[in-house]
Write an enzyme that holds these catalytic residues in place. Structure first.
Site, PDB file in Angstrom:
ATOM      1  NE  ARG A 138       5.082  -0.638  -4.561  1.00 13.11           N
ATOM      2  CZ  ARG A 138       6.324  -0.743  -5.010  1.00 13.11           C
ATOM      3  NH1 ARG A 138       7.150  -1.563  -4.447  1.00 13.11           N
ATOM      4  NH2 ARG A 138       6.762   0.056  -5.953  1.00 13.11           N
TER       5      ARG A 138
ATOM      6  CE  LYS B  33      -3.584  -2.427   2.637  1.00 13.85           C
ATOM      7  NZ  LYS B  33      -4.715  -2.614   1.800  1.00 13.85           N
ATOM      8  CG  HIS B  34       4.710   1.350  -0.052  1.00 13.76           C
ATOM      9  ND1 HIS B  34       4.735   0.385   0.936  1.00 13.76           N
ATOM     10  CD2 HIS B  34       5.667   0.996  -0.923  1.00 13.76           C
ATOM     11  CE1 HIS B  34       5.675  -0.499   0.653  1.00 13.76           C
ATOM     12  NE2 HIS B  34       6.256  -0.154  -0.481  1.00 13.76           N
ATOM     13  CB  ALA B  35       3.909   4.517  -5.134  1.00 15.75           C
TER      14      ALA B  35
END
Ligand code: TYD
Length: 132
Positions: A95, A48-50
């Site tokens: 992602r 839950k980040h880029a």
């Protein structure tokens, strides 16, 4: 979509199998950092980040999990379940990882040292960042 699956060459004989990962050869960047994820649970989601600039290759050394890859326009899902396939993820990709099998072990090769400032952990900020 800034991701691809990399098929690693497997050296196998009656003794077992071996895969070699080399920076700027079958891994498309200089490897600065390796980390691994284990003791996950099927109902727990991660990621839950880029990343702004980071490149990574992720290998499921054991077990399986699903990646949701999102470039802000399209979402695609990829199962990682073989130690001879690497998932390359470049910058600008949101992602999420989910559906971890029991005992799943992910090894991650990264192009930079750990730097929290390099993360985008808010989805709205991610959408703003990829417009630029
Ligand atoms: P986190 O980013 O939440 O993991 P995931 O990639 O599964 O979303 O990282 C968990 C913790 O580990 C967080 O406190 C940051 C820390 N961490 C490091 O110190 N170094 C690293 O190289 C990484 C990847 C994480």
């Amino acid at each position: 979509m800034n991701y691809k699956l990399i098929n690693m060459k497997v050296f196998g004989d009656e003794r077992g199998k071996l895969v070699s990962l080399e920076g700027n050869k079958n891994i498309p960047f200089d490897i600065k950092r390796v980390y691994y994820i284990f003791d996950t649970l099927p109902e727990q989601e991660r990621g839950k980040h880029a990343h702004k600039n980071l490149e990574q290759v992720i290998v499921a050394m054991d077990g399986a999990c699903q990646f949701v890859l999102d470039d802000g326009k399209t979402k695609e899902t990829v199962w990682l379940n073989r130690p001879d396939i690497g998932l390359y993820i470049g910058p600008g990709m949101w992602r999420e990882m989910r559906h971890f099998s029991y005992g799943c072990k992910l090894m991650v090769l990264a192009s930079t040292y750990y730097d929290e400032n390099e993360y985008i952990r808010n989805y709205d900020e991610f959408l703003e960042a990829i417009k630029k």
